[in-house]
Motif scaffolding. Sequence first.
Motif, mmCIF file in Angstrom:
data_model
loop_
_atom_site.group_PDB
_atom_site.id
_atom_site.type_symbol
_atom_site.label_atom_id
_atom_site.label_comp_id
_atom_site.label_asym_id
_atom_site.label_seq_id
_atom_site.Cartn_x
_atom_site.Cartn_y
_atom_site.Cartn_z
ATOM 1 N N ALA A 158 22.721 33.397 42.828
ATOM 2 C CA ALA A 158 21.378 32.807 42.887
ATOM 3 C C ALA A 158 21.468 31.310 43.156
ATOM 4 C CB ALA A 158 20.631 33.054 41.577
ATOM 5 N N ARG A 161 16.621 28.870 39.698
ATOM 6 C CA ARG A 161 16.081 29.607 38.555
ATOM 7 C C ARG A 161 15.066 30.654 39.001
ATOM 8 N NH1 ARG A 161 14.155 25.522 36.372
ATOM 9 N NH2 ARG A 161 12.008 25.772 37.092
ATOM 10 N N SER A 164 16.885 33.706 40.293
ATOM 11 C CA SER A 164 17.478 34.495 39.216
ATOM 12 C C SER A 164 16.449 35.418 38.583
ATOM 13 C CB SER A 164 18.053 33.571 38.136
ATOM 14 O OG SER A 164 19.159 32.850 38.607
ATOM 15 N N GLU A 179 24.810 31.829 38.388
ATOM 16 C CA GLU A 179 23.829 30.760 38.611
ATOM 17 C C GLU A 179 24.540 29.450 38.911
ATOM 18 O OE1 GLU A 179 21.606 31.129 34.976
ATOM 19 O OE2 GLU A 179 20.240 32.614 35.851
ATOM 20 N N TYR A 366 20.217 25.317 41.495
ATOM 21 C CA TYR A 366 21.520 25.230 40.856
ATOM 22 C C TYR A 366 22.560 24.559 41.763
ATOM 23 C CZ TYR A 366 19.595 29.128 38.061
ATOM 24 O OH TYR A 366 18.818 29.933 37.271
#
Length: 385
Positions: A158, A161, A164, A179, A366
């Motif tokens: 991912a 956020r 995810s 992540e 991320y």
Amino acid sequence: MIKKWILPLYLWAHRLMMKVCWNLFIHFPLDRHKVVFSNFNGGGYGDNPKFIAQEFLRRNCGWKLYWVSASDYDLPEGLTPVRPNTIAFAWHMATAGTWVDDTRKLYYFKKRPGQYYIQTWHGGLGLKKVEKDCEEALSKEYVAYAKIDSRNMDLLLACCRWESESYREAFWYDGPILEKGIPKNDIYFEDPAPYIRKVHQHFGLPEGTKLALYAPTYRDSRKTDMYNLDYSQLLATLEKRFGGSWAVLVRMHPNVSYKDYPLTYTDRILNASPYENMQELLVASDIIISDYSGCAFDFPMIGKPGFLYAEDYEEMKRTKDYYFRLEDLPFTLALTNEQLMEQIKHFDENDYQKKCQEFCHMLGFYDNGHASEAVVDLIMQKMDV
């Protein structure tokens, strides 16, 4: 009449052969230091698997690395090509410790205990809904093997956020998600100058030429009659708004053959579909024009202007719908060439940058340039246990 039966008979025989080979090869020892990479089931050396493979090569760790290659691509030393859907392909897939893919696997795949299957996906963040979120628009056959594929996956990657949170529902998936960003985004944290020079030299462009990348995604119908960008008008508008000399790079999605797109290329309208690396084009370009493609969502992260141009926006909304409201996006949307040109003419850099920062904060990115390292670290950890 005979010809009518030849192709179905061949396909049946090939499918049977692959199943038989696969079920035989899974009884041979598993090589935990073998990795098979696949980009669109043999569709070129690129996307997330490429950057993971490059990290393996950089480490020079002595692992056996295979790349699913449908044509004679120029692969770096240390990466061995293997033709998709062949006996050799079945052998390496059945005996490799790790699979790294960016698309769904098909009917005959049989994952063994101890194999590690990383699904990097190819779309990432995007506007239109995918997989389970638009299940009614997908074929029953696709949904059936997508669910099987998701049950076999050991890891998803991912970039933010938001991704995810959405992946678990959209991919029929309840397993681990790494992540750490996505590998193909690592390039955005490097010095762009070498990539800019490389792209200009590849297309024979004078130094200082500004680039607009037109990169629409594909439709399920594979039709291209909505790709009606007025290139001459675009070039004139860009030069008037931003100054300098411009060229347009036209990049079709891998699922759409650029040969089927009727366009006369010139020294300023350039065919970028065969170019091996989409991320290098993004780094080298000064603006991007797309529709529902995830590549448009890369530009807020690197702060370059992006514009959406989609004549079939309302049709796509009815069939698949969207993840974001238009007012939540930093981009403008044009349904016609005229609207697009007006939006370019009135582009406000300060307002756009502010919206990009707010959008990135909302998504919670991320990425930090080390996603490929994180994936390889994890593979080596899993396989050396």
